[in-house]
Design a protein around this motif. Structure first.
Motif, PDB file in Angstrom:
ATOM      1  N   HIS A   1       0.873  -1.173   0.000  1.00 10.01           N
ATOM      2  CA  HIS A   1       0.000   0.000   0.000  1.00 10.01           C
ATOM      3  C   HIS A   1       0.910   1.223   0.000  1.00 10.01           C
ATOM      4  O   HIS A   1       1.426   1.627   1.029  1.00 10.01           O
ATOM      5  CB  HIS A   1      -0.900  -0.014   1.233  1.00 10.01           C
ATOM      6  CG  HIS A   1      -2.067   0.936   1.147  1.00 10.01           C
ATOM      7  ND1 HIS A   1      -1.948   2.213   0.627  1.00 10.01           N
ATOM      8  CD2 HIS A   1      -3.369   0.803   1.523  1.00 10.01           C
ATOM      9  CE1 HIS A   1      -3.128   2.824   0.676  1.00 10.01           C
ATOM     10  NE2 HIS A   1      -4.004   1.988   1.206  1.00 10.01           N
ATOM     11  N   THR A   2       1.108   1.806  -1.175  1.00  6.62           N
ATOM     12  CA  THR A   2       2.073   2.905  -1.304  1.00  6.62           C
ATOM     13  C   THR A   2       1.510   4.252  -0.865  1.00  6.62           C
ATOM     14  O   THR A   2       2.216   5.252  -0.905  1.00  6.62           O
ATOM     15  CB  THR A   2       2.565   3.019  -2.763  1.00  6.62           C
ATOM     16  OG1 THR A   2       1.507   3.511  -3.595  1.00  6.62           O
ATOM     17  CG2 THR A   2       3.063   1.685  -3.287  1.00  6.62           C
ATOM     18  N   ASP A   3       0.241   4.270  -0.433  1.00  5.71           N
ATOM     19  CA  ASP A   3      -0.382   5.545  -0.043  1.00  5.71           C
ATOM     20  C   ASP A   3      -1.069   5.432   1.325  1.00  5.71           C
ATOM     21  O   ASP A   3      -2.094   6.056   1.563  1.00  5.71           O
ATOM     22  CB  ASP A   3      -1.393   5.969  -1.110  1.00  5.71           C
ATOM     23  CG  ASP A   3      -1.784   7.444  -0.991  1.00  5.71           C
ATOM     24  OD1 ASP A   3      -0.971   8.236  -0.461  1.00  5.71           O
ATOM     25  OD2 ASP A   3      -2.894   7.800  -1.416  1.00  5.71           O
ATOM     26  N   ILE A   4      -0.480   4.654   2.228  1.00  5.73           N
ATOM     27  CA  ILE A   4      -1.085   4.470   3.539  1.00  5.73           C
ATOM     28  C   ILE A   4      -0.589   5.578   4.479  1.00  5.73           C
ATOM     29  O   ILE A   4       0.040   5.336   5.507  1.00  5.73           O
ATOM     30  CB  ILE A   4      -0.823   3.041   4.081  1.00  5.73           C
ATOM     31  CG1 ILE A   4      -1.648   2.775   5.345  1.00  5.73           C
ATOM     32  CG2 ILE A   4       0.655   2.750   4.270  1.00  5.73           C
ATOM     33  CD1 ILE A   4      -1.703   1.326   5.779  1.00  5.73           C
ATOM     34  N   TRP A   5      -0.903   6.815   4.101  1.00  3.55           N
ATOM     35  CA  TRP A   5      -0.514   7.975   4.905  1.00  3.55           C
ATOM     36  C   TRP A   5      -1.632   8.293   5.894  1.00  3.55           C
ATOM     37  O   TRP A   5      -2.680   7.651   5.915  1.00  3.55           O
ATOM     38  CB  TRP A   5      -0.208   9.169   3.991  1.00  3.55           C
ATOM     39  CG  TRP A   5      -1.400   9.795   3.331  1.00  3.55           C
ATOM     40  CD1 TRP A   5      -2.204   9.247   2.383  1.00  3.55           C
ATOM     41  CD2 TRP A   5      -1.931  11.099   3.584  1.00  3.55           C
ATOM     42  NE1 TRP A   5      -3.193  10.117   2.018  1.00  3.55           N
ATOM     43  CE2 TRP A   5      -3.053  11.272   2.737  1.00  3.55           C
ATOM     44  CE3 TRP A   5      -1.565  12.154   4.423  1.00  3.55           C
ATOM     45  CZ2 TRP A   5      -3.816  12.444   2.727  1.00  3.55           C
ATOM     46  CZ3 TRP A   5      -2.316  13.327   4.405  1.00  3.55           C
ATOM     47  CH2 TRP A   5      -3.429  13.452   3.563  1.00  3.55           C
ATOM     48  N   HIS A   6      -1.389   9.292   6.757  1.00  6.03           N
ATOM     49  CA  HIS A   6      -2.326   9.599   7.841  1.00  6.03           C
ATOM     50  C   HIS A   6      -3.745   9.841   7.346  1.00  6.03           C
ATOM     51  O   HIS A   6      -4.719   9.483   8.015  1.00  6.03           O
ATOM     52  CB  HIS A   6      -1.842  10.831   8.621  1.00  6.03           C
ATOM     53  CG  HIS A   6      -0.512  10.627   9.268  1.00  6.03           C
ATOM     54  ND1 HIS A   6       0.300  11.670   9.653  1.00  6.03           N
ATOM     55  CD2 HIS A   6       0.155   9.493   9.588  1.00  6.03           C
ATOM     56  CE1 HIS A   6       1.406  11.186  10.189  1.00  6.03           C
ATOM     57  NE2 HIS A   6       1.343   9.878  10.159  1.00  6.03           N
ATOM     58  N   GLY A   7      -3.889  10.464   6.179  1.00  7.55           N
ATOM     59  CA  GLY A   7      -5.214  10.783   5.660  1.00  7.55           C
ATOM     60  C   GLY A   7      -6.006   9.571   5.213  1.00  7.55           C
ATOM     61  O   GLY A   7      -7.215   9.665   5.003  1.00  7.55           O
ATOM     62  N   ASN A   8      -5.349   8.428   5.073  1.00 18.43           N
ATOM     63  CA  ASN A   8      -6.030   7.195   4.653  1.00 18.43           C
ATOM     64  C   ASN A   8      -6.151   6.183   5.782  1.00 18.43           C
ATOM     65  O   ASN A   8      -6.345   4.998   5.547  1.00 18.43           O
ATOM     66  CB  ASN A   8      -5.288   6.559   3.468  1.00 18.43           C
ATOM     67  CG  ASN A   8      -5.537   7.302   2.173  1.00 18.43           C
ATOM     68  OD1 ASN A   8      -6.554   7.969   2.012  1.00 18.43           O
ATOM     69  ND2 ASN A   8      -4.605   7.204   1.241  1.00 18.43           N
ATOM     70  N   ILE A   9      -6.032   6.686   7.023  1.00 16.98           N
ATOM     71  CA  ILE A   9      -6.116   5.823   8.199  1.00 16.98           C
ATOM     72  C   ILE A   9      -7.218   6.340   9.114  1.00 16.98           C
ATOM     73  O   ILE A   9      -7.314   7.543   9.371  1.00 16.98           O
ATOM     74  CB  ILE A   9      -4.768   5.810   8.959  1.00 16.98           C
ATOM     75  CG1 ILE A   9      -3.656   5.268   8.056  1.00 16.98           C
ATOM     76  CG2 ILE A   9      -4.877   4.987  10.244  1.00 16.98           C
ATOM     77  CD1 ILE A   9      -2.272   5.592   8.545  1.00 16.98           C
ATOM     78  N   LEU A  10      -8.067   5.441   9.610  1.00 18.64           N
ATOM     79  CA  LEU A  10      -9.146   5.796  10.520  1.00 18.64           C
ATOM     80  C   LEU A  10      -8.847   5.253  11.911  1.00 18.64           C
ATOM     81  O   LEU A  10      -8.370   4.126  12.061  1.00 18.64           O
ATOM     82  CB  LEU A  10     -10.476   5.242  10.014  1.00 18.64           C
ATOM     83  CG  LEU A  10     -10.947   5.748   8.650  1.00 18.64           C
ATOM     84  CD1 LEU A  10     -12.202   5.012   8.204  1.00 18.64           C
ATOM     85  CD2 LEU A  10     -11.200   7.257   8.685  1.00 18.64           C
ATOM     86  N   ILE A  11      -9.149   6.083  12.932  1.00 17.37           N
ATOM     87  CA  ILE A  11      -8.869   5.739  14.321  1.00 17.37           C
ATOM     88  C   ILE A  11     -10.170   5.757  15.116  1.00 17.37           C
ATOM     89  O   ILE A  11     -10.966   6.695  15.006  1.00 17.37           O
ATOM     90  CB  ILE A  11      -7.870   6.734  14.951  1.00 17.37           C
ATOM     91  CG1 ILE A  11      -6.605   6.860  14.102  1.00 17.37           C
ATOM     92  CG2 ILE A  11      -7.546   6.326  16.385  1.00 17.37           C
ATOM     93  CD1 ILE A  11      -5.823   5.573  13.946  1.00 17.37           C
ATOM     94  N   ASP A  12     -10.366   4.729  15.934  1.00 13.97           N
ATOM     95  CA  ASP A  12     -11.538   4.660  16.803  1.00 13.97           C
ATOM     96  C   ASP A  12     -11.103   4.104  18.161  1.00 13.97           C
ATOM     97  O   ASP A  12     -10.496   3.041  18.230  1.00 13.97           O
ATOM     98  CB  ASP A  12     -12.609   3.759  16.176  1.00 13.97           C
ATOM     99  CG  ASP A  12     -13.944   3.847  16.911  1.00 13.97           C
ATOM    100  OD1 ASP A  12     -14.296   4.935  17.382  1.00 13.97           O
ATOM    101  OD2 ASP A  12     -14.628   2.811  16.998  1.00 13.97           O
ATOM    102  N   ASN A  13     -11.386   4.860  19.215  1.00 13.74           N
ATOM    103  CA  ASN A  13     -11.004   4.449  20.577  1.00 13.74           C
ATOM    104  C   ASN A  13      -9.521   4.125  20.698  1.00 13.74           C
ATOM    105  O   ASN A  13      -9.123   3.154  21.353  1.00 13.74           O
ATOM    106  CB  ASN A  13     -11.832   3.247  21.024  1.00 13.74           C
ATOM    107  CG  ASN A  13     -13.299   3.598  21.227  1.00 13.74           C
ATOM    108  OD1 ASN A  13     -13.626   4.675  21.730  1.00 13.74           O
ATOM    109  ND2 ASN A  13     -14.192   2.705  20.826  1.00 13.74           N
ATOM    110  N   GLY A  14      -8.700   4.940  20.050  1.00 20.15           N
ATOM    111  CA  GLY A  14      -7.253   4.789  20.182  1.00 20.15           C
ATOM    112  C   GLY A  14      -6.644   3.656  19.398  1.00 20.15           C
ATOM    113  O   GLY A  14      -5.460   3.325  19.595  1.00 20.15           O
TER     114      GLY A  14
END
Length: 325
Positions: free
Chosen positions: A219-232
C-alpha cells in the motif's frame, strides 16, 4: 487537501443521480436516503449514504483523467479488486458492495463500499499522546506486514497492466519517467537541473535498487489521511488504488516525507531492521512521493507549494551526499 478547482477533476453528482446509482446497485426503489459529500483526496468524489440505520460509502472515479498524473490513470478496476483481496486477508478496510464500470449512469466507474467508523488520523494524531501514537504506528506495521505477505511474481503498476519490468531498477525508473514526462508536458519548473539530478540519482543507485529481495503487494499511499482511528486503535485503512507489486519498502510508512521511519512501525513490521541499501531505497522513494505531490498538485491546479519544493531539494541533496560517500 481541497481546492476551488477540484470540481474540474472530481465527478460530483446531483442527489437525484446518486439515488439512481444507489437503487440500480442494490436493486431497490428507496428514495429517502441521506447523502453527504465527504472531503479529502485529490481525485475522487466521495459520499456517505445513509439508508435508515445502514451507512455505505460511494466513491466515483475522476471525470477528467488528463488532469491526473499518468501513474494514477485507469486504476478504479484495481481498487475494486484490492478491496475484495483485503477481505480475504482480514485487513480492516471497507468491503466492496458493488462496482460499476459501465460509465452509463454518471460517466465514470463507481464503487459502493461499507462504512467504517472512526476519525481521520490526519486530524487526530496531534491530539493523541505519545503512547497512543506509538500503539497506532505499531498496529500499522502489523497491517502493512500482512499486506506485504502477499508476494508477487512480477513488478506491477495497475495503470500499466501490460507493461513488463525485469527488476526493481526498471520499475522505479519507469515511475520517475512517468512523473517527469508529465511535468515536462506542462513545462513545470522544478528548479535548476532538477530533471537531470533526479535521473542521475536513479541511474547511480541501480545496484541499491536491485538489492531488493522482497517483491510484495504494498500500500504505497497508507498515509495519515487514509487511516481511521476509533477508541485509540486503527479501525480502518482506506483508498486501495495505489497498491503495487513492488519493493516492500514502497509501503508509504517506510518513507514518510518528514524524513523519518517510525521505530514502532518497524517493530510492528516484523521488527524490521534496515540495511544501508534499504535506507538508500527509502530515501529514493521519499523523493518519488514528494515529486508526485508536486506534479499532481500542479496538474490539478491546486497550486504551487514552496514547502514541497524545499522537501524535494532536501531529498535530492541527501541522495547526492550518499552517492559521494
Amino acid at each position: 487537501m481541497e481546492s476551488n478547482n477540484n470540481s474540474s477533476v472530481k465527478n460530483y453528482q446531483s442527489d437525484s443521480v446518486i439515488k439512481k446509482m444507489y437503487n440500480e446497485s442494490f436493486n431497490c426503489t428507496y428514495d429517502n436516503i441521506k447523502i453527504k459529500k465527504l472531503s479529502g483526496g485529490l481525485k475522487n468524489a466521495v459520499y456517505l449514504i445513509q439508508d435508515l440505520d445502514k451507512k455505505v460509502v460511494l466513491k466515483i472515479a475522476s471525470k477528467d483523467e488528463t488532469k491526473m498524473i499518468t501513474a494514477d490513470r485507469n486504476t478504479f478496476w484495481w481498487e475494486a479488486k484490492m478491496l475484495e483481496l483485503m477481505k480475504t486477508i482480514d485487513i480492516p478496510s471497507p468491503r466492496l458492495l458493488h462496482f460499476d464500470n459501465s460509465c452509463n449512469t454518471c460517466g465514470s466507474p463507481y464503487i459502493f463500499m461499507t462504512y467504517i467508523e472512526g476519525e481521520n488520523y490526519l486530524k487526530t494524531k496531534e491530539i493523541l499522546n505519545d503512547e497512543e501514537n506509538k500503539k497506532i504506528e505499531y498496529q500499522l506495521g502489523k497491517i502493512c506486514s500482512k499486506i506485504c505477505n502477499i508476494k508477487g511474481q512480477n513488478y506491477f503498476l495497475p495503470s500499466q497492466p501490460n507493461k513488463k519490468f525485469n527488476d526493481n531498477y526498471e520499475f522505479i525508473l519507469n515511475l520517475f519517467n512517468l512523473l517527469l514526462n508529465d511535468a515536462l508536458e506542462k513545462n513545470m519548473d522544478l528548479g535548476k537541473d532538477t530533471y537531470k539530478k533526479i535521473k542521475d540519482i536513479i541511474i547511480t543507485n541501480e545496484k541499491s535498487l536491485n538489492s531488493n529481495i522482497n517483491l510484495s503487494l504494498c500500500h504505497t499511499d497508507i498515509w495519515h489521511g487514509n487511516i481511521l482511528i476509533d477508541n485509540g486503535n486503527v479501525s480502518g485503512v482506506v483508498d486501495f488504488s495505489d497498491l503495487y507489486y513492488c519493493d516492500e519498502l514502497m509501503t508509504f510508512y517506510f518513507h514518510t516525507i518528514d524524513g523519518k521511519t517510525s521505530i514502532d512501525f518497524l517493530k510492528g513490521f516484523n521488527n524490521k531492521v534496515l540495511s544501508n541499501d534499504e535506507l538508500t531505497r527509502i530515501e529514493i522513494y521519499r523523493m518519488y512521493v514528494i515529486l508526485k505531490m508536486i506534479v499532481d498538485c500542479e496538474l490539478k491546479q491546486y497550486g504551487k507549494f514552496d514547502w514541497m519544493y524545499s522537501n524535494l531539494n532536501t531529498r535530492i541533496s541527501n541522495l547526492q551526499k550518499k552517492t559521494l560517500n
